[in-house]
Design a protein around this motif. Sequence first.
Motif, PDB file in Angstrom:
ATOM      1  N   ARG A 457      -6.013  73.490   8.456  1.00  0.00           N
ATOM      2  CA  ARG A 457      -6.935  73.853   9.524  1.00  0.00           C
ATOM      3  C   ARG A 457      -8.377  73.854   9.035  1.00  0.00           C
ATOM      4  N   ARG A 458      -8.611  74.362   7.814  1.00  0.00           N
ATOM      5  CA  ARG A 458      -9.989  74.412   7.314  1.00  0.00           C
ATOM      6  C   ARG A 458     -10.565  72.996   7.146  1.00  0.00           C
ATOM      7  N   PHE A 459      -9.797  72.104   6.527  1.00  0.00           N
ATOM      8  CA  PHE A 459     -10.350  70.792   6.242  1.00  0.00           C
ATOM      9  C   PHE A 459     -10.239  69.847   7.428  1.00  0.00           C
ATOM     10  N   ARG A 460      -9.390  70.153   8.386  1.00  0.00           N
ATOM     11  CA  ARG A 460      -9.440  69.409   9.638  1.00  0.00           C
ATOM     12  C   ARG A 460     -10.771  69.669  10.334  1.00  0.00           C
ATOM     13  N   ARG A 461     -11.246  70.893  10.282  1.00  0.00           N
ATOM     14  CA  ARG A 461     -12.551  71.200  10.858  1.00  0.00           C
ATOM     15  C   ARG A 461     -13.673  70.495  10.090  1.00  0.00           C
ATOM     16  N   TYR A 462     -13.531  70.404   8.779  1.00  0.00           N
ATOM     17  CA  TYR A 462     -14.529  69.699   7.977  1.00  0.00           C
ATOM     18  C   TYR A 462     -14.595  68.229   8.375  1.00  0.00           C
ATOM     19  N   LEU A 463     -13.426  67.593   8.540  1.00  0.00           N
ATOM     20  CA  LEU A 463     -13.413  66.192   8.948  1.00  0.00           C
ATOM     21  C   LEU A 463     -13.956  66.019  10.356  1.00  0.00           C
ATOM     22  N   ALA A 464     -13.680  66.986  11.234  1.00  0.00           N
ATOM     23  CA  ALA A 464     -14.210  66.908  12.591  1.00  0.00           C
ATOM     24  C   ALA A 464     -15.729  66.975  12.593  1.00  0.00           C
ATOM     25  N   GLU A 485      -7.862  66.773  19.114  1.00  0.00           N
ATOM     26  CA  GLU A 485      -6.948  67.468  18.222  1.00  0.00           C
ATOM     27  C   GLU A 485      -7.611  68.703  17.632  1.00  0.00           C
ATOM     28  N   THR A 486      -8.875  68.582  17.299  1.00  0.00           N
ATOM     29  CA  THR A 486      -9.566  69.695  16.659  1.00  0.00           C
ATOM     30  C   THR A 486      -9.685  70.893  17.579  1.00  0.00           C
ATOM     31  N   LEU A 487      -9.977  70.655  18.849  1.00  0.00           N
ATOM     32  CA  LEU A 487     -10.292  71.768  19.730  1.00  0.00           C
ATOM     33  C   LEU A 487      -9.080  72.315  20.459  1.00  0.00           C
ATOM     34  N   THR A 488      -7.967  71.580  20.474  1.00  0.00           N
ATOM     35  CA  THR A 488      -6.812  72.065  21.214  1.00  0.00           C
ATOM     36  C   THR A 488      -5.652  72.445  20.325  1.00  0.00           C
ATOM     37  N   ASP A 489      -5.754  72.183  19.039  1.00  0.00           N
ATOM     38  CA  ASP A 489      -4.679  72.531  18.135  1.00  0.00           C
ATOM     39  C   ASP A 489      -4.432  74.020  18.170  1.00  0.00           C
ATOM     40  N   GLY A 490      -3.178  74.405  18.318  1.00  0.00           N
ATOM     41  CA  GLY A 490      -2.866  75.815  18.510  1.00  0.00           C
ATOM     42  C   GLY A 490      -3.306  76.714  17.391  1.00  0.00           C
ATOM     43  N   PRO A 491      -2.858  76.464  16.156  1.00  0.00           N
ATOM     44  CA  PRO A 491      -3.250  77.343  15.061  1.00  0.00           C
ATOM     45  C   PRO A 491      -4.742  77.413  14.857  1.00  0.00           C
ATOM     46  N   LEU A 569      -4.533  64.806   5.018  1.00  0.00           N
ATOM     47  CA  LEU A 569      -5.795  64.576   5.724  1.00  0.00           C
ATOM     48  C   LEU A 569      -6.594  63.431   5.115  1.00  0.00           C
ATOM     49  N   GLY A 570      -6.104  62.854   4.033  1.00  0.00           N
ATOM     50  CA  GLY A 570      -6.806  61.752   3.401  1.00  0.00           C
ATOM     51  C   GLY A 570      -7.973  62.169   2.541  1.00  0.00           C
ATOM     52  N   ILE A 571      -7.977  63.406   2.066  1.00  0.00           N
ATOM     53  CA  ILE A 571      -9.072  63.915   1.232  1.00  0.00           C
ATOM     54  C   ILE A 571      -8.620  63.865  -0.221  1.00  0.00           C
ATOM     55  N   ASP A 572      -9.325  63.106  -1.036  1.00  0.00           N
ATOM     56  CA  ASP A 572      -8.910  62.956  -2.432  1.00  0.00           C
ATOM     57  C   ASP A 572     -10.034  63.257  -3.424  1.00  0.00           C
ATOM     58  N   ASP A 573     -11.155  63.808  -2.937  1.00  0.00           N
ATOM     59  CA  ASP A 573     -12.284  64.070  -3.831  1.00  0.00           C
ATOM     60  C   ASP A 573     -12.554  65.551  -4.018  1.00  0.00           C
TER      61      ASP A 573
END
Length: 735
Positions: A457-464, A485-491, A569-573
């Motif tokens: 959830r934290r890094f989904r917001r970062y990508l958004a 997805e970012t604004l309607t995701d339940g958690p 999430l595809g974050i590798d750095d």
Amino acid sequence: MADPSSYRPKPGQIPDSPGVYRFRDEHRRVIYVGKAKSLRQRLANYFQDLVNLHPRTRTMVTTAASVEWTVVSTEVEALQLEYSWIKEYDPRFNVKYRDDKSYPYLAVTMNEEFPRVQVMRGHKKKGVRYFGPYGHAWAIRDTVDLLLRVFPVRTCSAGVFKNATRTGRPCLLGYIGKCSAPCVDRISPEDHRELAEEFCDFMAGRTGTYLRRLEKQMMEAAEEMEYERAARLRDDIEALKKAMEKNAVVLADATDADLIAVAEDELEAAVQIFHVRGGRVRGQRGWVTDKVEEVTTAALVEHALQQLYGEETGDAVPKEVLVPALPDPVEPVQEWLTGRRGSNVSLRIPQRGDKKALMETVERNAQQALALHKTKRASDLTTRSRALEEIADALDLDSAPLRIECYDISHLQGDDVVASMVVFEDGLQRKSEYRRFQIKGFAGQDDVRSMHEVITRRFRRYLAEKERTGEWAEDGTENGPTGAETLTDGPLTGGTLTADGTEPAADGTEPADGLKDSDGLKDTDGLKDTDGFKNEDGRPRKFAYPPQLVVVDGGRPQVAAAKRALDELGIDDIAVCGLAKRLEEVWLPEDDDPVVLPRSSEGLYLLQRVRDEAHRFAISYQRTKRAKRFRSGPLDDVPGLGETRKQTLIKHFGSVKKLRSATIEQIQEVPGIGRKTAETIAAALAQAAPAAPAVNTATGEIMDDREDEVPETTADASGEPVPAGAPDDRRGQET
């Protein structure tokens, strides 16, 4: 590192007129704000060969990714706009003076019917007369205690004043003659206000009139053989003289002036200000700043003037400001100060006499302040730098992790599962960046699954945020979320909360662990502002900035869950590690064996501090949620029934048990309760099962008179409610 030529404006684009410019980094954060008489000439200086730039300027232009500017009409407007933007954006490469403390003022609330004398801090309020600032609050109280003999002005709080009015009895100061007791009508509002005006006049330096008047009254009383009255007047005169001695005359011509001195070295600068009113030093302030930009003494003075008078008007800006060096050019600054005051302000360097001597005293204070600051900070700076370097070496990072985020999961036997995120930047807490989460993706106790959800959830917001600002490449969107997805995701929608205020904590409370708590948080859904902060203008955005290192509280399972979430999430750095409590081992995602740092390692100590802060923050939130759940009752489920009417119902019937047995007609007798609401309340109470009685486990006593107000709870030995059946000693149960 960016190449300044990649974002250099084309020739002819930059106007040759006054204005303010902003450099932004790759995340659109404003990192530097400056003003110029000619934008074209000033900005050209930044885009020359890097070898010719000052090291600090070189760092700024290589950190920046873009530059923009705003044209204004005059240099005075540029000065005002520069101050406003520096305050709004808090750019990292601008000189920012940090108050070394919160300065107390002696304040007289002339905006009240009965003015009150008190100690005040913080922002100044309209209609309040301020004197100071003082170095210590006790200095104000000593002065006020002396002056109340002659000017018995009200000093009590509103609550004490109302209570005295209600009972008809004044407080102790009213009985001993240090308050004129307007609360019991011993003095009229008009006379009390006149007394407050005289108090203000005396504090403003007009002392001779009152001393001469008291001396005349004393002589008259002695001639009339009223020796007791003459003795009281004599003591009043001595009290005034003693109060005056606390602020000795330094300028014989009753000057109103501020004296500003600067002490500096290559890295830092200290500024000291003496406030002289009526020829007497009425207050002193001091600031310290890092010289993060190439800046001269004159520029430091200009920044200090902006900091000092940026929000002041009228008499708060003195007629004369004495400085060690004049800004270049001086005319716009002097015109700006004149506009703030409303009349002419003289900005100059003292050359001789008393003012020159006093400036030397202020300079000595500035030098001592800088030396003291360096003494306090030297070991701390060295330790933090060594700690970050040790972490980078141990985890095989490319560079020191300047931003570290740590996550922890907390629950009580699987109930109220929450998580915390704390942020350390440059080895220091950044409380404004703290976040906390409710685990809503599943029910029950599963720390590994909870960690995976929180990181996702934290890094989904970062990508958004990257996608919204255009930093997310179109060909990479398969790894990033969509806006929906970012604004309607339940958690996500139910999880995060806003930060706790600044550095200040929001609620200012101190929990048992002695740390400033951060639980006074609002915005329970975390999405009250769906765009975070107003990200287009350069202000910080929620979850917008990635860390260099993610630390999780736990061992291999938690680390693997966090790494899996980032991979999905595809974050590798972003580096990930975990700190296990048992042996203080550092776990890495790809290693079978932990990294063991020496017990004396500063890097291990910093990781422990980060982990312990995340643990504290998570537990404090979990306890808050648990306490709120314990305080809930059957009336909470009644739609349309607010706190006021619930309290009215309980007060009317005495308990929920008696309310449950009441008829609809009896419920209607409560003010504000109609027929329909009464029927709804009766139906809700009929469906709710009666709660088990509360039990004090220390004595075995059944507390029936508390039933229905604390449902399904017992009390531990300290009296704190806990769930029925929970163990007495909850240590080890709460994680």
